[in-house]
Design a protein around this motif. Structure first.
Motif, PDB file in Angstrom:
ATOM      1  N   MET A   1       0.845  -1.194   0.000  1.00 53.36           N
ATOM      2  CA  MET A   1       0.000   0.000   0.000  1.00 53.36           C
ATOM      3  C   MET A   1       0.880   1.245   0.000  1.00 53.36           C
ATOM      4  SD  MET A   1      -2.820   1.254   2.799  1.00 53.36           S
ATOM      5  CE  MET A   1      -3.704  -0.299   2.782  1.00 53.36           C
ATOM      6  N   GLN A   2       0.532   2.230  -0.822  1.00 51.65           N
ATOM      7  CA  GLN A   2       1.311   3.453  -0.884  1.00 51.65           C
ATOM      8  C   GLN A   2       1.170   4.250   0.406  1.00 51.65           C
ATOM      9  OE1 GLN A   2      -0.134   5.459  -4.388  1.00 51.65           O
ATOM     10  NE2 GLN A   2       1.219   4.310  -5.748  1.00 51.65           N
ATOM     11  N   THR A   3       2.273   4.924   0.780  1.00 54.01           N
ATOM     12  CA  THR A   3       2.276   5.721   2.005  1.00 54.01           C
ATOM     13  C   THR A   3       1.219   6.814   1.967  1.00 54.01           C
ATOM     14  OG1 THR A   3       4.652   5.297   2.262  1.00 54.01           O
ATOM     15  CG2 THR A   3       3.718   7.125   3.518  1.00 54.01           C
ATOM     16  N   ALA A   4       1.052   7.459   0.810  1.00 50.76           N
ATOM     17  CA  ALA A   4       0.074   8.543   0.691  1.00 50.76           C
ATOM     18  C   ALA A   4      -1.344   8.032   0.923  1.00 50.76           C
ATOM     19  CB  ALA A   4       0.182   9.191  -0.690  1.00 50.76           C
ATOM     20  N   LEU A   5      -1.612   6.818   0.451  1.00 53.51           N
ATOM     21  CA  LEU A   5      -2.939   6.240   0.631  1.00 53.51           C
ATOM     22  C   LEU A   5      -3.198   5.921   2.103  1.00 53.51           C
ATOM     23  CD1 LEU A   5      -5.497   5.312  -0.803  1.00 53.51           C
ATOM     24  CD2 LEU A   5      -4.404   3.107  -1.212  1.00 53.51           C
ATOM     25  N   MET A   6      -2.186   5.370   2.772  1.00 55.25           N
ATOM     26  CA  MET A   6      -2.337   5.070   4.192  1.00 55.25           C
ATOM     27  C   MET A   6      -2.534   6.356   4.994  1.00 55.25           C
ATOM     28  SD  MET A   6       0.008   2.668   6.658  1.00 55.25           S
ATOM     29  CE  MET A   6       1.334   3.831   6.963  1.00 55.25           C
ATOM     30  N   HIS A   7      -1.830   7.413   4.597  1.00 58.15           N
ATOM     31  CA  HIS A   7      -1.982   8.709   5.283  1.00 58.15           C
ATOM     32  C   HIS A   7      -3.408   9.223   5.120  1.00 58.15           C
ATOM     33  CE1 HIS A   7      -0.977  12.617   6.908  1.00 58.15           C
ATOM     34  NE2 HIS A   7      -1.381  13.202   5.798  1.00 58.15           N
ATOM     35  N   GLU A   8      -3.975   9.058   3.927  1.00 61.02           N
ATOM     36  CA  GLU A   8      -5.353   9.490   3.683  1.00 61.02           C
ATOM     37  C   GLU A   8      -6.324   8.697   4.555  1.00 61.02           C
ATOM     38  OE1 GLU A   8      -7.831  12.100   2.332  1.00 61.02           O
ATOM     39  OE2 GLU A   8      -5.970  12.029   1.155  1.00 61.02           O
ATOM     40  N   MET A   9      -6.081   7.397   4.699  1.00 61.13           N
ATOM     41  CA  MET A   9      -6.933   6.564   5.555  1.00 61.13           C
ATOM     42  C   MET A   9      -6.874   7.048   7.001  1.00 61.13           C
ATOM     43  SD  MET A   9      -5.865   2.886   3.888  1.00 61.13           S
ATOM     44  CE  MET A   9      -6.813   1.834   4.995  1.00 61.13           C
ATOM     45  N   GLU A  10      -5.686   7.394   7.471  1.00 59.01           N
ATOM     46  CA  GLU A  10      -5.533   7.864   8.842  1.00 59.01           C
ATOM     47  C   GLU A  10      -6.225   9.211   9.044  1.00 59.01           C
ATOM     48  OE1 GLU A  10      -1.296   7.688   9.229  1.00 59.01           O
ATOM     49  OE2 GLU A  10      -1.351   5.683  10.144  1.00 59.01           O
ATOM     50  N   GLN A  11      -6.191  10.065   8.020  1.00 61.05           N
ATOM     51  CA  GLN A  11      -6.888  11.345   8.128  1.00 61.05           C
ATOM     52  C   GLN A  11      -8.404  11.142   8.247  1.00 61.05           C
ATOM     53  OE1 GLN A  11      -5.433  13.643   4.684  1.00 61.05           O
ATOM     54  NE2 GLN A  11      -4.325  14.950   6.124  1.00 61.05           N
ATOM     55  N   ARG A  39      -4.164  -3.930  -2.868  1.00 56.26           N
ATOM     56  CA  ARG A  39      -4.237  -3.110  -4.070  1.00 56.26           C
ATOM     57  C   ARG A  39      -5.632  -2.551  -4.317  1.00 56.26           C
ATOM     58  NH1 ARG A  39      -0.768  -6.856  -8.359  1.00 56.26           N
ATOM     59  NH2 ARG A  39       1.271  -6.582  -7.372  1.00 56.26           N
ATOM     60  N   TRP A  40      -6.482  -2.582  -3.314  1.00 58.70           N
ATOM     61  CA  TRP A  40      -7.856  -2.152  -3.521  1.00 58.70           C
ATOM     62  C   TRP A  40      -7.937  -0.675  -3.867  1.00 58.70           C
ATOM     63  CZ3 TRP A  40     -10.911  -6.147  -4.093  1.00 58.70           C
ATOM     64  CH2 TRP A  40     -10.582  -7.349  -3.444  1.00 58.70           C
ATOM     65  N   GLY A  41      -7.251   0.152  -3.110  1.00 57.20           N
ATOM     66  CA  GLY A  41      -7.264   1.583  -3.386  1.00 57.20           C
ATOM     67  C   GLY A  41      -6.608   1.913  -4.708  1.00 57.20           C
ATOM     68  N   GLU A  42      -5.500   1.246  -5.000  1.00 55.31           N
ATOM     69  CA  GLU A  42      -4.826   1.460  -6.283  1.00 55.31           C
ATOM     70  C   GLU A  42      -5.728   1.047  -7.447  1.00 55.31           C
ATOM     71  OE1 GLU A  42      -1.609   2.735  -7.547  1.00 55.31           O
ATOM     72  OE2 GLU A  42      -2.355   3.763  -5.774  1.00 55.31           O
ATOM     73  N   THR A  43      -6.488  -0.019  -7.259  1.00 52.34           N
ATOM     74  CA  THR A  43      -7.426  -0.448  -8.298  1.00 52.34           C
ATOM     75  C   THR A  43      -8.449   0.643  -8.564  1.00 52.34           C
ATOM     76  OG1 THR A  43      -7.168  -2.785  -7.730  1.00 52.34           O
ATOM     77  CG2 THR A  43      -9.177  -2.168  -8.897  1.00 52.34           C
ATOM     78  N   THR A  44      -8.996   1.243  -7.507  1.00 55.18           N
ATOM     79  CA  THR A  44      -9.944   2.342  -7.669  1.00 55.18           C
ATOM     80  C   THR A  44      -9.328   3.491  -8.456  1.00 55.18           C
ATOM     81  OG1 THR A  44     -11.260   1.826  -5.704  1.00 55.18           O
ATOM     82  CG2 THR A  44     -11.197   4.131  -6.387  1.00 55.18           C
ATOM     83  N   ARG A  45      -8.107   3.849  -8.149  1.00 60.06           N
ATOM     84  CA  ARG A  45      -7.433   4.951  -8.850  1.00 60.06           C
ATOM     85  C   ARG A  45      -7.209   4.603 -10.319  1.00 60.06           C
ATOM     86  NH1 ARG A  45      -2.698   6.088  -7.859  1.00 60.06           N
ATOM     87  NH2 ARG A  45      -2.703   8.348  -7.974  1.00 60.06           N
ATOM     88  N   HIS A  46      -6.769   3.390 -10.599  1.00 55.37           N
ATOM     89  CA  HIS A  46      -6.508   2.986 -11.982  1.00 55.37           C
ATOM     90  C   HIS A  46      -7.793   3.030 -12.814  1.00 55.37           C
ATOM     91  CE1 HIS A  46      -2.550   1.821 -10.652  1.00 55.37           C
ATOM     92  NE2 HIS A  46      -2.242   1.297 -11.824  1.00 55.37           N
ATOM     93  N   VAL A  47      -8.881   2.513 -12.248  1.00 58.87           N
ATOM     94  CA  VAL A  47     -10.154   2.531 -12.980  1.00 58.87           C
ATOM     95  C   VAL A  47     -10.583   3.965 -13.253  1.00 58.87           C
ATOM     96  CG1 VAL A  47     -12.618   2.008 -12.795  1.00 58.87           C
ATOM     97  CG2 VAL A  47     -10.933   0.283 -12.152  1.00 58.87           C
ATOM     98  N   HIS A  48     -10.427   4.824 -12.273  1.00 56.52           N
ATOM     99  CA  HIS A  48     -10.818   6.221 -12.426  1.00 56.52           C
ATOM    100  C   HIS A  48     -10.082   6.865 -13.594  1.00 56.52           C
ATOM    101  CE1 HIS A  48     -12.359  10.101 -11.077  1.00 56.52           C
ATOM    102  NE2 HIS A  48     -11.130  10.602 -11.173  1.00 56.52           N
ATOM    103  N   TYR A  49      -8.771   6.713 -13.623  1.00 50.08           N
ATOM    104  CA  TYR A  49      -7.986   7.342 -14.686  1.00 50.08           C
ATOM    105  C   TYR A  49      -8.198   6.653 -16.035  1.00 50.08           C
ATOM    106  CZ  TYR A  49      -5.637   9.709 -10.821  1.00 50.08           C
ATOM    107  OH  TYR A  49      -5.368  10.465  -9.713  1.00 50.08           O
TER     108      TYR A  49
END
Length: 320
Positions: A1-11, A39-49
């Motif tokens: 999991m990317q650090t930025a994504l984990m930071h967003e989850m914590e926020q 890779r769930w969050g990354e999957t969401t981002r890939h589909v979006h783009y």
């Protein structure tokens, strides 16, 4: 999991949970989840783009995907009692259950908050997210009650349970694109095929394990197990005897190593791999037919969920 994504989850957790001890517990669960190949969050981002999305909120939406899946993972482990090393299994179960309820309701609330704070932007509909999660819960009920007697039952349960998580990740991505692309049916098909592929890989691994997560110990009826139970030669009757209640768990454990050896020699692995290949082929055909706004992101998405597309073999001189 990317650090930025984990930071967003914590926020998100910080916004939802003001109680310090509860906040810290959820952060522990997030860090535990981040240690997996999630890779769930990354999957969401890939589909979006892939569909031409450019939402400034996509990272938060991807984080919500991860939090929903985390809640369902915790619930699954609490029900199955077979993942003792996870942090949510080492704390009092009532606190973990509270975390499940908080994460599910909180993420839906966050979607509503986004809609109200940014009325001109497009977001996944909380109602649709709730229906997808409810379908997964229905599938989990069938799994818990062992409502599987045939290959068709198995596929049906998997597509209700595991495939719903992929459908969720996909919907969270394309549901944030304006205008909403007319791809729901194709993306649901893709989720159905890839969910079966993933579940078959998990079930084949779990039936060959030596530890507590071995599916045979829990009398689960996965596709590999159904193959074993259909063996009419009775060359190794122990598995059927255990499932029928003729022998107890302690007696079955005496044959544990012999059971794994039998499974490897039975054709069970080869059979499961063939079924997996068929569903993977269907997934690749569905992927090819999806109309992406950005071909480069489509290829990235393919690599994330399937792997790179294999070049077609050139005809040999003998066949040309």
């Amino acid at each position: 999991m990317q650090t930025a994504l984990m930071h967003e989850m914590e926020q998100i957790i910080d916004r939802l949970v003001p109680i310090p001890e509860f906040n810290a517990l959820l952060r522990t669960f997030v860090r535990d989840k981040a240690g997996e190949t999630s890779r769930w969050g990354e999957t969401t981002r890939h589909v979006h783009y892939m569909f031409g999305g450019a939402s400034p909120h996509i990272d938060r939406i991807a984080a919500l995907t991860e939090l929903i899946v985390l809640a369902l993972d915790i619930a699954d482990d609490l029900q199955d009692q077979d993942n003792a090393e996870k942090s949510w299994m080492r704390c009092p179960p009532e606190l973990s259950l509270n975390a499940v309820m908080g994460l599910l309701m909180g993420t839906v609330g966050e979607l509503g908050r986004l809609q109200s704070e940014h009325p001109g932007d497009t977001f996944p509909e909380p109602g649709e997210v709730g229906l997808i999660v409810m379908n997964a819960v229905n599938g989990q009920y069938r799994d818990l009650t062992n409502d599987i007697a045939s290959e068709q039952d198995y596929i049906s349960v998997v597509q209700q349970k595991s495939c719903m998580l992929l459908k969720l990740a996909y919907y969270m991505g394309y549901g944030s694109v304006a205008p909403l692309p007319p791809v729901a049916e194709q993306m649901e098909l893709l989720a159905g095929y890839l969910g079966v592929v993933s579940q078959l890989s998990n079930d084949l691994r779990d039936v060959l394990r030596y530890d507590i997560k071995n599916d045979l110990l829990h009398k689960k009826r996965t596709l590999p197990v159904l193959f074993l139970l259909a063996d009419e030669e009775d060359s190794f009757p122990v598995i059927r005897q255990y499932y029928d209640g003729a022998i107890d768990r302690d007696e079955f454990l005496k044959h544990k190593l012999a059971s794994v050896d039998y499974i490897r020699e039975s054709g069970c692995v080869e059979y499961t791999e063939v079924i997996k290949t068929l569903f993977l082929q269907k997934a690749e055909e569905t992927m090819d037919a999806i109309p992406a706004a950005d071909p480069e992101w489509k290829e990235r998405f393919r690599e994330l969920v399937i792997g790179p597309k294999q070049p077609e073999a050139e005809p040999s001189e003998a066949t040309s």
